[in-house]
Design an enzyme around this catalytic site. Sequence first.
Site, mmCIF file in Angstrom:
data_model
loop_
_atom_site.group_PDB
_atom_site.id
_atom_site.type_symbol
_atom_site.label_atom_id
_atom_site.label_comp_id
_atom_site.label_asym_id
_atom_site.label_seq_id
_atom_site.Cartn_x
_atom_site.Cartn_y
_atom_site.Cartn_z
ATOM 1 N N CYS A 178 0.818 -1.204 0.000
ATOM 2 C CA CYS A 178 0.000 0.000 0.000
ATOM 3 C C CYS A 178 0.857 1.262 0.000
ATOM 4 O O CYS A 178 1.572 1.520 -0.953
ATOM 5 C CB CYS A 178 -0.963 -0.058 1.190
ATOM 6 S SG CYS A 178 -2.289 1.157 1.173
ATOM 7 N N HIS A 179 0.831 2.058 1.061
ATOM 8 C CA HIS A 179 1.644 3.272 1.177
ATOM 9 C C HIS A 179 3.040 2.989 1.741
ATOM 10 O O HIS A 179 3.877 3.887 1.778
ATOM 11 C CB HIS A 179 0.947 4.298 2.076
ATOM 12 C CG HIS A 179 -0.256 4.942 1.457
ATOM 13 N ND1 HIS A 179 -1.459 4.293 1.331
ATOM 14 C CD2 HIS A 179 -0.429 6.177 0.923
ATOM 15 C CE1 HIS A 179 -2.331 5.100 0.762
ATOM 16 N NE2 HIS A 179 -1.737 6.262 0.500
ATOM 17 N N ALA A 180 3.310 1.779 2.190
ATOM 18 C CA ALA A 180 4.609 1.459 2.801
ATOM 19 C C ALA A 180 5.800 1.598 1.842
ATOM 20 O O ALA A 180 6.908 1.835 2.317
ATOM 21 C CB ALA A 180 4.586 0.062 3.430
#
Length: 185
Positions: free
Chosen positions: A113-115
């Site tokens: 995801c945003h990681a």
Amino acid sequence: MTDARLTDRRILIIAADGFEQSELEVPRDRLEAAGAEVDIASIETGEITGWDEDDWGADVEVDLKIAHANIDEYDAVVLPGGQINPDLLRVEPDAIGLIQGFAEAGKPVAAICHAPWLLVEAGLVSGRRMTSYKSIRTDVANAGAEVVDEAVVVDGNIITSRCPDDLPAFCDAIIEALAEANAPA
């Protein structure tokens, strides 16, 4: 039910408040079901609170501070997403240093995801094939990655996925990477 493919494997999940609930819990549970021991590291000890779709989620107990984590004790690191969590972690030198250490050691580094923001901050994306949540794809591309829209991408020891819908493929890729590392030569 445990399938024991990852017996004797230890996995570190790095997270902070605002982690996407499913992106921490599903990998943790799948890795434990495969026989691995999983620890949660954060900026401080105590509990961190997840984000579940559109509101705060459940708390998760932290096992150790990121500053106290020893790469030599773990076989892989998992980085859940959510918007808040990686944004808090990417300004923490201990978190970035730990992620860099896993990568330099050739151990799996899995980000969903945003990681991948953390991978950008750690200088690990240039020249790699990766995916991420759609809103940060430009950031990942600007850092030098070839960004693709696929459920999971494995490029060397870096594993990336787009969103919670991709968790089955993401977890399978982590388990496969660890099982291969565990296989006799």
